[in-house]
Design a protein around this motif. Sequence first.
Motif, PDB file in Angstrom:
ATOM      1  N   HIS A  66     -90.510 -32.187  11.445  1.00 57.73           N
ATOM      2  CA  HIS A  66     -90.505 -32.385   9.994  1.00 57.73           C
ATOM      3  C   HIS A  66     -89.831 -33.711   9.647  1.00 57.73           C
ATOM      4  N   ARG A  67     -90.525 -34.536   8.871  1.00 63.69           N
ATOM      5  CA  ARG A  67     -90.014 -35.870   8.537  1.00 63.69           C
ATOM      6  C   ARG A  67     -88.707 -35.806   7.731  1.00 63.69           C
ATOM      7  N   LYS A  68     -88.666 -35.040   6.652  1.00 65.93           N
ATOM      8  CA  LYS A  68     -87.476 -34.998   5.792  1.00 65.93           C
ATOM      9  C   LYS A  68     -86.289 -34.317   6.467  1.00 65.93           C
ATOM     10  N   LEU A  69     -86.545 -33.226   7.174  1.00 63.32           N
ATOM     11  CA  LEU A  69     -85.448 -32.473   7.795  1.00 63.32           C
ATOM     12  C   LEU A  69     -85.102 -32.985   9.195  1.00 63.32           C
ATOM     13  N   ASP A  70     -85.971 -33.826   9.772  1.00 63.85           N
ATOM     14  CA  ASP A  70     -85.756 -34.413  11.093  1.00 63.85           C
ATOM     15  C   ASP A  70     -85.452 -33.350  12.152  1.00 63.85           C
ATOM     16  N   ARG A  71     -86.272 -32.288  12.140  1.00 65.15           N
ATOM     17  CA  ARG A  71     -86.103 -31.179  13.088  1.00 65.15           C
ATOM     18  C   ARG A  71     -87.465 -30.637  13.486  1.00 65.15           C
ATOM     19  N   TRP A  72     -87.517 -30.020  14.668  1.00 63.30           N
ATOM     20  CA  TRP A  72     -88.704 -29.303  15.098  1.00 63.30           C
ATOM     21  C   TRP A  72     -88.695 -27.930  14.438  1.00 63.30           C
ATOM     22  N   LEU A  73     -89.784 -27.594  13.771  1.00 64.29           N
ATOM     23  CA  LEU A  73     -89.911 -26.337  13.034  1.00 64.29           C
ATOM     24  C   LEU A  73     -91.328 -25.792  13.172  1.00 64.29           C
ATOM     25  N   GLN A  74     -91.507 -24.555  12.735  1.00 62.30           N
ATOM     26  CA  GLN A  74     -92.846 -24.022  12.588  1.00 62.30           C
ATOM     27  C   GLN A  74     -93.409 -24.547  11.263  1.00 62.30           C
ATOM     28  N   PRO A  75     -94.737 -24.715  11.146  1.00 62.24           N
ATOM     29  CA  PRO A  75     -95.312 -25.169   9.879  1.00 62.24           C
ATOM     30  C   PRO A  75     -95.060 -24.151   8.764  1.00 62.24           C
ATOM     31  N   GLY A  76     -94.931 -24.652   7.557  1.00 61.15           N
ATOM     32  CA  GLY A  76     -94.735 -23.769   6.415  1.00 61.15           C
ATOM     33  C   GLY A  76     -94.380 -24.567   5.181  1.00 61.15           C
ATOM     34  N   GLY A  77     -94.260 -23.842   4.071  1.00 59.70           N
ATOM     35  CA  GLY A  77     -93.907 -24.535   2.840  1.00 59.70           C
ATOM     36  C   GLY A  77     -93.805 -23.618   1.643  1.00 59.70           C
ATOM     37  N   HIS A  78     -93.697 -24.246   0.490  1.00 60.27           N
ATOM     38  CA  HIS A  78     -93.477 -23.549  -0.777  1.00 60.27           C
ATOM     39  C   HIS A  78     -94.687 -22.737  -1.215  1.00 60.27           C
ATOM     40  N   ALA A  79     -94.410 -21.613  -1.840  1.00 60.66           N
ATOM     41  CA  ALA A  79     -95.474 -20.763  -2.393  1.00 60.66           C
ATOM     42  C   ALA A  79     -96.073 -21.390  -3.654  1.00 60.66           C
ATOM     43  N   ASP A  80     -95.259 -22.130  -4.403  1.00 52.96           N
ATOM     44  CA  ASP A  80     -95.720 -22.772  -5.634  1.00 52.96           C
ATOM     45  C   ASP A  80     -96.482 -21.824  -6.545  1.00 52.96           C
ATOM     46  N   GLY A  81     -95.923 -20.630  -6.729  1.00 49.09           N
ATOM     47  CA  GLY A  81     -96.484 -19.655  -7.653  1.00 49.09           C
ATOM     48  C   GLY A  81     -97.450 -18.666  -7.032  1.00 49.09           C
ATOM     49  N   ASP A  82     -97.867 -18.887  -5.792  1.00 53.82           N
ATOM     50  CA  ASP A  82     -98.834 -18.005  -5.144  1.00 53.82           C
ATOM     51  C   ASP A  82     -98.109 -16.808  -4.527  1.00 53.82           C
ATOM     52  N   PRO A  83     -98.346 -15.593  -5.017  1.00 53.17           N
ATOM     53  CA  PRO A  83     -97.671 -14.415  -4.465  1.00 53.17           C
ATOM     54  C   PRO A  83     -98.262 -13.927  -3.140  1.00 53.17           C
ATOM     55  N   ASP A  84     -99.399 -14.485  -2.711  1.00 57.90           N
ATOM     56  CA  ASP A  84    -100.004 -14.118  -1.428  1.00 57.90           C
ATOM     57  C   ASP A  84     -99.387 -15.006  -0.358  1.00 57.90           C
TER      58      ASP A  84
END
Length: 183
Positions: A66-84
């Motif tokens: 991840h560019r901003k966090l400078d760490r190896w992570l699993q992909p993911g992100g904000h729901a941005d209003g999506d409850p699914d």
Amino acid sequence: MHRQLLLQLLQQHSPADPNEQAMNQATIAFVEQYPDCFERSLLIGHITGSAWIVSPDRTQTLLIHHRKLDRWLQPGGHADGDPDVAAVALREAQEETGLTSLRLLMPADGTPAIFDVDVHQIPARHDVPEHLHYDIRFLLEADPDEPFGVSDEIKNIQWFSLEMVDNYTDSESILRLIRKNMA
């Protein structure tokens, strides 16, 4: 109520250990308390969706740097209003990796099942204060031979053998995902 599906999935989830159990309970309480839990405008924290991506033989996992966090992570992100949140995890995985072979793994009944729950602190950045991500993680499968796409959020994308991941991260959250994958 738009939170009911997530609450049902959280109540059906079987955490791996007492730490994950506590995070699962904290997430249930958070979702019950905040109707806007899927919105990143809720500055104390919000629901995110992540993908633990494995190869069909379950010997490899895909991580992003991840560019901003400078760490190896699993992909993911904000729901941005999506409850699914399962759809969020799949969408974020597609956007961050460019993979088209991604497939959400589900029980025989066809209902998404949570693979892992994690609550973690996100540092303050610009005008966004420090806050919590209530991360709901789903198990996905992809073809390790498919080429990656390009994303501005990502410094690197790589498949790792499960035995090699701890050379790149000491995150208990990621290590728990590996233990679950190997169980």
